[in-house]
Design a protein around this motif. Structure first.
Motif, PDB file in Angstrom:
ATOM      1  N   ALA A  55       1.043  -1.063  -0.512  1.00 46.80           N
ATOM      2  CA  ALA A  55       0.098   0.282  -0.197  1.00 46.80           C
ATOM      3  C   ALA A  55       1.046   1.167   0.259  1.00 46.80           C
ATOM      4  N   ASP A  56       2.184   1.262   0.667  1.00 51.14           N
ATOM      5  CA  ASP A  56       2.709   2.583   0.816  1.00 51.14           C
ATOM      6  C   ASP A  56       3.376   2.376  -0.439  1.00 51.14           C
ATOM      7  N   HIS A  57       3.448   1.384  -1.445  1.00 50.87           N
ATOM      8  CA  HIS A  57       4.214   1.776  -2.892  1.00 50.87           C
ATOM      9  C   HIS A  57       3.190   2.291  -3.514  1.00 50.87           C
ATOM     10  N   ASP A  58       1.825   1.570  -3.475  1.00 55.70           N
ATOM     11  CA  ASP A  58       0.981   2.307  -4.443  1.00 55.70           C
ATOM     12  C   ASP A  58       1.204   3.453  -4.014  1.00 55.70           C
ATOM     13  N   ARG A  59       0.785   3.974  -3.325  1.00 61.76           N
ATOM     14  CA  ARG A  59       0.806   5.621  -2.793  1.00 61.76           C
ATOM     15  C   ARG A  59       1.998   6.301  -3.051  1.00 61.76           C
ATOM     16  N   ALA A  60       3.076   6.270  -3.799  1.00 60.38           N
ATOM     17  CA  ALA A  60       4.435   6.268  -3.543  1.00 60.38           C
ATOM     18  C   ALA A  60       4.421   6.762  -5.038  1.00 60.38           C
ATOM     19  N   GLU A  61       3.880   5.654  -5.518  1.00 59.80           N
ATOM     20  CA  GLU A  61       3.391   6.285  -7.414  1.00 59.80           C
ATOM     21  C   GLU A  61       2.554   6.871  -7.527  1.00 59.80           C
ATOM     22  N   PHE A  62       1.579   6.618  -7.115  1.00 64.27           N
ATOM     23  CA  PHE A  62       0.557   7.468  -6.955  1.00 64.27           C
ATOM     24  C   PHE A  62       0.796   9.657  -6.557  1.00 64.27           C
ATOM     25  N   VAL A  63       1.576   9.249  -5.902  1.00 64.18           N
ATOM     26  CA  VAL A  63       2.225  10.508  -5.423  1.00 64.18           C
ATOM     27  C   VAL A  63       2.727  11.072  -5.742  1.00 64.18           C
ATOM     28  N   ALA A  64       3.945   9.844  -6.329  1.00 58.77           N
ATOM     29  CA  ALA A  64       5.498  11.103  -8.084  1.00 58.77           C
ATOM     30  C   ALA A  64       4.300  11.312  -8.930  1.00 58.77           C
ATOM     31  N   THR A  65       3.732  10.743  -9.314  1.00 59.84           N
ATOM     32  CA  THR A  65       2.918  10.439 -10.606  1.00 59.84           C
ATOM     33  C   THR A  65       2.136  12.071 -10.782  1.00 59.84           C
ATOM     34  N   GLU A  66       1.099  12.447  -9.450  1.00 60.29           N
ATOM     35  CA  GLU A  66       0.691  13.347  -9.706  1.00 60.29           C
ATOM     36  C   GLU A  66       1.394  14.758  -9.613  1.00 60.29           C
ATOM     37  N   ALA A  67       2.810  14.669  -9.205  1.00 60.15           N
ATOM     38  CA  ALA A  67       3.541  15.752  -9.299  1.00 60.15           C
ATOM     39  C   ALA A  67       4.254  15.232 -10.189  1.00 60.15           C
ATOM     40  N   ILE A  68       4.534  14.741 -11.062  1.00 65.33           N
ATOM     41  CA  ILE A  68       5.148  15.064 -12.681  1.00 65.33           C
ATOM     42  C   ILE A  68       4.457  15.850 -13.692  1.00 65.33           C
ATOM     43  N   ALA A  69       3.038  15.252 -12.739  1.00 67.09           N
ATOM     44  CA  ALA A  69       1.661  15.700 -13.760  1.00 67.09           C
ATOM     45  C   ALA A  69       1.920  17.430 -13.829  1.00 67.09           C
ATOM     46  N   ARG A  70       2.101  17.742 -12.480  1.00 63.77           N
ATOM     47  CA  ARG A  70       2.501  19.460 -12.316  1.00 63.77           C
ATOM     48  C   ARG A  70       3.875  20.141 -12.688  1.00 63.77           C
TER      49      ARG A  70
END
Length: 368
Positions: A55-70
């Motif tokens: 779950a931490d890995h999934d959250r980490a990927e989500f946060v990074a992907t969101e940051a990339i988009a911005r």
């Protein structure tokens, strides 16, 4: 090997890690900067690694992907995309993103560190060794020396690997037990693969002394205990992990331990692990193919599924370990089904020999 007072308490270190994550999560909710979002992602990956939390890995990927988009920083976003792809074993994508990040101006030294990891993961050991040795010479710290040691271990240069692991610990000038804990974990796994269970046990004991909450370390120590016939110790080690981690690997070890006790609940626990593995494979087939193959070959008791997964793993990375896994899965399937050797001859050849296509792809990825 390690003075017990050298590092901050493992419990305190993990509490500090979680507190930093909470603080960054709060800041993110209020509109975090790109750098703070990337920092949050990194810390989530660290905690996920230590506590075995998918779950931490999934959250980490989500946060990074969101940051990339911005972000408008093309070089940094390409580099982060490469790191994410590599972590989840999408190696071809990772190689392409690294090439693009370098072209966009991302620092070559950091690119080289990721490139060396990619070369190692996909079996290009000699190419990786050149880069690992240069990085360790330029900056001889725990991370560069530990990475070099893990490569030497995979190359079956075990004596050199042990010397380099020890040098990595000696070079550590920090007070956090987390980097040393990861090095000790990799060292212990290397000893297991080298067939020295006594050595592995002693290393995992060192890890337990500085970072007792390290879930993968305790899980592998439980496997060592099972292999040595210490079933009570294995159960003592694995039971708490079921509450901490959502990784089916520890449910599988628990099932193996129950089976060693002759407990009828082993089949039920194995089925729970199988269901969890299939859910993970549906989302991240490349990342979990190898572990799932080993599971279905053993307590998971689906030999043909193990062959499918070992083949998939062999396809994405041509390493001695991936070939051994496939060869073992094929032998196991043959023994279970009673099928003669002939129907599997072409697969057995590919399990034992590097494929031309794999070598061609790796050469292309390393030079373009």
């Amino acid at each position: 090997m390690i003075d017990p007072g050298r590092y901050t308490s493992g419990k305190i270190a993990l509490a500090n890690l979680s507190a930093s994550i909470v603080s960054l999560e709060l800041g993110r909710a209020e509109g975090a900067t790109f750098d703070r979002s990337v920092a949050l992602s990194k810390l989530l990956f660290v905690r996920g690694d230590v506590l075995g939390r998918i779950a931490d890995h999934d959250r980490a990927e989500f946060v990074a992907t969101e940051a990339i988009a911005r972000s408008s920083d093309a070089a940094s976003t390409l580099y982060i995309r490469a790191q994410l792809a590599s972590r989840f074993h999408r190696f071809e994508e990772a190689s392409e993103r690294l090439y693009q990040a370098l072209a966009a101006g991302y620092p070559r030294n950091e690119i080289d560190g990721e490139k060396a990891a990619l070369l190692q993961a996909t079996g290009r050991y000699e190419n990786a060794l050149v880069m690992r040795e240069r990085l360790a010479d330029d900056n001889p710290g725990i991370h560069t020396l530990g990475a070099l040691a893990s490569l030497l271990a995979e190359m079956n240069r075990w004596t050199d690997a042990e010397v380099t692991y020890a040098a990595g610990i000696e070079a550590d000038d920090g007070v956090s037990p987390l980097p040393c804990g990861q090095l000790l974990f990799e060292w212990g796994v290397g000893a297991m693969r080298h067939g020295d269970l006594d050595r592995a046990e002693s290393i995992f004991v060192e890890l337990d002394a500085i970072l007792p909450a390290h879930v993968p370390g305790r899980g592998h120590r439980a496997e060592v205990a099972l292999a040595r016939g210490q079933v009570d110790l294995a159960m003592k080690l694995v039971l708490p992990l079921l509450e901490t981690s959502d990784d089916p690997e520890y449910r599988a070890i628990y099932a193996e331990t129950l089976a060693a006790f002759g407990d009828s609940k082993a089949a039920t626990e194995a089925e729970r692990a199988a269901t969890a593995y299939e859910l993970l494979l549906a989302r991240r087939p490349d990342a979990y193919a190898d572990h799932a193959a080993a599971f279905f070959m053993g307590i998971g008791n689906r030999p043909q599924r193990a062959v499918e997964l070992a083949l998939a793993n062999r396809k994405i990375r041509d390493t001695p370990r991936s070939r051994r896994l496939l060869a073992k899965a094929l032998r196991n399937a043959q023994q279970v089904s009673g099928v003669q050797e002939r129907p599997y001859e072409h697969l057995r050849y590919h399990a034992e020999k590097p494929s031309a296509s794999a070598q061609d792809w790796h050469s292309h990825g390393a030079t373009r």
